[in-house]
Design a protein around this motif. Structure first.
Motif, short mmCIF file in Angstrom:
data_model
loop_
_atom_site.label_atom_id
_atom_site.label_comp_id
_atom_site.label_asym_id
_atom_site.label_seq_id
_atom_site.Cartn_x
_atom_site.Cartn_y
_atom_site.Cartn_z
N UNK A 5 -1.16 -32.50 -24.43
CA UNK A 5 -0.47 -33.76 -24.13
C UNK A 5 1.02 -33.68 -24.46
N UNK A 6 1.33 -32.98 -25.55
CA UNK A 6 2.75 -32.86 -25.93
C UNK A 6 3.53 -32.17 -24.83
N UNK A 7 2.94 -31.12 -24.27
CA UNK A 7 3.62 -30.38 -23.22
C UNK A 7 3.82 -31.27 -21.99
N UNK A 43 29.69 -30.80 -21.17
CA UNK A 43 29.06 -29.84 -20.25
C UNK A 43 27.72 -29.33 -20.73
N UNK A 44 27.42 -29.54 -22.00
CA UNK A 44 26.11 -29.08 -22.51
C UNK A 44 25.02 -30.05 -22.08
N UNK A 45 23.84 -29.48 -21.87
CA UNK A 45 22.70 -30.27 -21.42
C UNK A 45 21.56 -30.06 -22.40
N UNK A 46 20.88 -31.15 -22.73
CA UNK A 46 19.67 -31.01 -23.56
C UNK A 46 18.53 -31.71 -22.84
N UNK A 47 17.38 -31.07 -22.88
CA UNK A 47 16.16 -31.64 -22.32
C UNK A 47 15.25 -31.91 -23.50
N UNK A 48 14.82 -33.18 -23.65
CA UNK A 48 14.06 -33.56 -24.84
C UNK A 48 12.83 -34.36 -24.44
N UNK A 49 11.78 -34.19 -25.24
CA UNK A 49 10.53 -34.89 -24.96
C UNK A 49 10.23 -35.97 -26.00
N UNK A 50 9.54 -37.00 -25.52
CA UNK A 50 8.92 -37.96 -26.44
C UNK A 50 7.63 -37.31 -26.91
N UNK A 51 7.41 -37.29 -28.20
CA UNK A 51 6.26 -36.57 -28.78
C UNK A 51 5.54 -37.46 -29.78
#
Ligand code: TRP
Length: 77
Positions: A5-7, A43-51
């Motif tokens: 589920x986290x993934x 210019x930096x990008x971060x991809x983050x999840x709700x966990x």
């Protein structure tokens, strides 16, 4: 929440449009605290999840945030 589920959890992408944009993870549950702070330069990008640990994300500074709800620019018009 198990690993599978986290993934599959929802994620957001944040692109910094200035130096020093801050992404703050807020804890899930009764208590609402900052548990992680991340700084991005222009210019930096971060991809983050709700966990399991993160139920809200706060963003400071000029950035574009891409979510399934749409695209949000933090600039006040
Ligand atoms: N700890 C809160 C929770 O898990 C974090 C939170 C999520 C929150 N959404 C919120 C706090 C809206 C205030 C308002 O629910």
């Amino acid at each position: 929440m198990d690993v599978r589920n986290e993934v599959q959890a929802e994620y957001i992408a944040v692109k910094a449009l200035e130096n020093g944009v801050t992404i703050i993870g807020l804890t899930r549950g009764k208590d609402t605290r900052f548990h992680h702070t991340e700084k991005l330069d222009r210019g930096e990008v971060m991809i983050a999840q709700f966990t399991e640990d993160t139920s809200a994300i706060k963003i400071r500074g000029h950035a574009v945030i891409y979510t399934k709800h749409g695209i949000i620019d933090t600039i006040v018009e």
